[in-house]
Scaffold this motif. Structure first.
Motif, short mmCIF file in Angstrom:
data_model
loop_
_atom_site.label_atom_id
_atom_site.label_comp_id
_atom_site.label_asym_id
_atom_site.label_seq_id
_atom_site.Cartn_x
_atom_site.Cartn_y
_atom_site.Cartn_z
N ASP A 1 20.74 24.69 28.04
CA ASP A 1 21.66 24.68 28.91
C ASP A 1 21.23 24.14 30.46
OD1 ASP A 1 23.81 24.78 27.34
OD2 ASP A 1 23.71 26.93 27.32
N LEU A 2 21.76 23.11 31.07
CA LEU A 2 21.39 23.10 32.48
C LEU A 2 22.59 23.06 33.33
CD1 LEU A 2 19.00 20.03 32.02
CD2 LEU A 2 18.52 22.32 32.52
N ALA A 3 22.63 23.79 34.47
CA ALA A 3 23.91 23.97 35.17
C ALA A 3 23.49 23.71 36.63
CB ALA A 3 24.38 25.45 35.14
N PRO A 4 24.34 22.86 37.29
CA PRO A 4 23.95 22.35 38.65
C PRO A 4 23.97 23.66 39.76
CG PRO A 4 26.07 21.92 38.28
CD PRO A 4 25.70 22.30 36.95
N VAL A 5 22.98 24.02 40.27
CA VAL A 5 22.77 24.96 41.14
C VAL A 5 22.51 24.45 42.72
CG1 VAL A 5 21.60 27.09 41.78
CG2 VAL A 5 21.93 26.70 39.46
N CYS A 6 21.72 23.51 42.63
CA CYS A 6 21.06 22.68 44.00
C CYS A 6 20.67 21.51 43.63
CB CYS A 6 20.45 23.77 44.83
SG CYS A 6 18.65 23.97 44.15
N PRO A 7 20.44 20.78 44.49
CA PRO A 7 19.83 19.39 44.25
C PRO A 7 18.39 19.55 43.77
CG PRO A 7 21.00 19.23 46.21
CD PRO A 7 20.91 20.79 45.91
N LEU A 8 18.03 18.82 42.87
CA LEU A 8 16.40 18.98 42.39
C LEU A 8 15.47 18.80 43.62
CD1 LEU A 8 16.14 16.54 39.07
CD2 LEU A 8 16.26 19.29 39.45
N ALA A 9 15.85 18.02 44.77
CA ALA A 9 15.08 17.86 45.90
C ALA A 9 14.83 19.27 46.60
CB ALA A 9 15.56 16.81 46.72
N ASP A 10 15.57 20.18 46.44
CA ASP A 10 15.49 21.49 46.95
C ASP A 10 14.61 22.50 46.14
OD1 ASP A 10 17.14 20.46 48.90
OD2 ASP A 10 18.88 21.47 48.41
N ILE A 11 14.33 22.05 45.00
CA ILE A 11 13.43 22.89 44.08
C ILE A 11 12.12 22.63 44.34
CG2 ILE A 11 13.22 23.79 41.70
CD1 ILE A 11 15.97 23.02 41.14
N ASP A 12 11.13 23.83 44.51
CA ASP A 12 9.76 23.45 44.55
C ASP A 12 9.27 23.40 43.08
OD1 ASP A 12 9.74 23.02 47.54
OD2 ASP A 12 9.75 25.27 47.70
N ARG B 1 11.31 13.01 37.08
CA ARG B 1 12.31 12.84 38.30
C ARG B 1 11.34 13.46 39.42
NH1 ARG B 1 18.28 14.05 37.58
NH2 ARG B 1 18.25 13.14 39.66
N GLY B 2 10.15 13.98 39.17
CA GLY B 2 9.39 14.66 40.19
C GLY B 2 9.31 15.98 40.29
N LEU B 3 10.02 16.70 39.29
CA LEU B 3 10.18 18.16 39.54
C LEU B 3 8.94 18.90 38.72
CD1 LEU B 3 11.70 20.57 40.23
CD2 LEU B 3 12.58 20.58 37.80
N SER B 4 8.20 19.63 39.66
CA SER B 4 7.10 20.73 39.05
C SER B 4 7.65 21.68 38.25
CB SER B 4 6.34 21.17 40.03
OG SER B 4 5.50 20.01 40.85
N SER B 5 6.94 21.90 37.16
CA SER B 5 7.30 23.04 36.23
C SER B 5 6.13 23.63 35.74
CB SER B 5 8.33 22.58 35.19
OG SER B 5 7.80 21.55 34.21
N GLU B 6 6.43 25.03 35.38
CA GLU B 6 5.41 25.83 34.56
C GLU B 6 6.23 26.70 33.51
OE1 GLU B 6 2.10 26.19 35.25
OE2 GLU B 6 2.11 24.90 36.73
N VAL B 7 5.56 26.56 32.38
CA VAL B 7 6.32 27.32 31.27
C VAL B 7 5.56 28.48 31.26
CG1 VAL B 7 6.51 27.21 28.70
CG2 VAL B 7 6.81 25.05 30.12
N ALA B 8 6.33 29.66 31.22
CA ALA B 8 5.82 31.16 31.00
C ALA B 8 5.81 31.46 29.48
CB ALA B 8 6.72 32.12 32.01
N GLN B 9 4.88 32.39 29.21
CA GLN B 9 4.68 32.75 27.76
C GLN B 9 5.60 34.08 27.96
OE1 GLN B 9 3.43 31.17 25.22
NE2 GLN B 9 3.04 29.51 26.49
#
Length: 54
Positions: free
Chosen positions: A11-22, A41-49
């Motif tokens: 589930d994805l919910a709009p919280v803020c624009p992607l540009a505001d997420i580091d 779309r340029g978003l950096s992500s890390e997957v936690a175990q």
């Protein structure tokens, strides 16, 4: 608006624009296709175990 819940779907919910997420930190059960689209779309992500907790 009625939201249907599906435990096999991310589930994805709009919280803020992607540009505001580091950095998006998500669990190891995250939907790889959804993460790939966000990365495209340029978003950096890390997957936690995540450990199983009683």
């Amino acid at each position: 608006m009625r939201i249907r819940r599906n435990p096999d779907r991310t589930d994805l919910a709009p919280v803020c624009p992607l540009a505001d997420i580091d950095l998006l930190i998500t669990g190891d059960g995250a939907d790889e296709a959804a993460l790939s689209r966000l990365r495209d779309r340029g978003l950096s992500s890390e997957v936690a175990q995540l450990s199983d907790r009683p």
